[in-house]
Design a protein around this motif. Structure first.
Motif: not given
Length: 260
Positions: A248-260
């Motif tokens: 979280v401190a060094k990466c410019a992009f975020l992704m999400v994997y969400a399970e219903k």
């Protein structure tokens, strides 16, 4: 004026800006956003889509905010049913080369039945929304029980705040590229509103985004972080000097994997 009305108006203003912006730049989108279409990023994204297809047995996929078809080009042939929506008619026309089953729709009001899709994707979408929560609720609604929602290519707020000086340089470069498309002052205003969480906030807060997914009802939410697909000198220095820092401190992009 109530907070709910203010939010509705703000969401509407940003949505309309997206429509107007892509009316002008749909033809130039893939050159403006050239990093999205780099072979390194294409390979990474195709691998992710392939894994999602295998996970659900190649069932159905909906791409929300499909743009010119970045996800659809990899989903076609891997899923039995592939559909896409976007708020821009001009972008939808570009996406038809990869998928004939695309239509105009707002991410906060998807024209599909509850539990219709095994996989719902949203590539580079959340930061275009004033408030991503209503779109996340809609993605939850149209996702099947046990299905997956995958989002990618959104700005990591922690990184954006920590390296704000770098972000400001990138914003100036982006403005210059877009100014070449139109000298109309309204065009720049629409561009900045369309890229809301690049220009009007410090990116997306990972904790807040995770909570939005949990509040929508998802049983499992995994927020992940990644580097630029083709690191420049600044990114390489970050990778070296912050090698032991959390993602979280060094990466410019975020992704999400969400399970219903």
């Amino acid at each position: 004026m109530s907070e709910s009305i203010k939010m509705e108006l703000s969401n509407s203003v940003v949505a309309e800006a997206n429509v107007k912006y892509y009316q002008v730049c749909a033809d130039s989108y893939e050159s403006i956003e050239s990093t999205i279409f780099l072979k390194e990023n294409a390979k990474r994204l195709e691998k992710a889509i392939d894994a999602l297809a295998k996970n659900c047995g190649g069932g159905s996929l909906l791409d929300v905010g499909c743009g010119t078809g970045n996800v659809l080009r990899f989903a076609a042939g891997k899923f039995a049913d592939v559909q896409g929506v976007d708020i821009s008619e001009e972008m939808i026309e570009k996406a038809r080369r990869y998928c004939g089953n695309v239509r105009i729709a707002d991410a906060t009001d998807l024209p599909f039945s509850e539990g219709q899709f095994d996989v719902v994707t949203a590539y580079s979408l959340l930061h275009h929304l004033y408030n991503p929560a209503p779109a996340i609720v809609e993605m939850y609604r149209v996702c099947k029980p046990g299905g997956i929602v995958f989002t990618d290519n959104d700005p990591n707020g922690y990184f954006q705040k920590k390296f704000k000086w770098y972000k400001n340089i990138r914003k100036r470069m982006y403005r210059k590229r877009n100014d070449a498309l139109s000298s109309d002052s309204g065009f720049r205003e629409n561009m900045e509103l369309a890229e809301y969480h690049h220009y009007y906030s410090d990116g997306l807060d990972a904790s807040a985004i995770k909570q939005m997914f949990l509040d929508a009802g998802f049983s499992k939410v995994d927020v992940r972080f990644r580097f630029h697909p083709r690191p420049n000198l600044f990114t390489l220095l970050i990778m070296v000097f912050l090698v032991f820092a959390p993602p979280v401190a060094k990466c410019a992009f975020l992704m999400v994997y969400a399970e219903k």
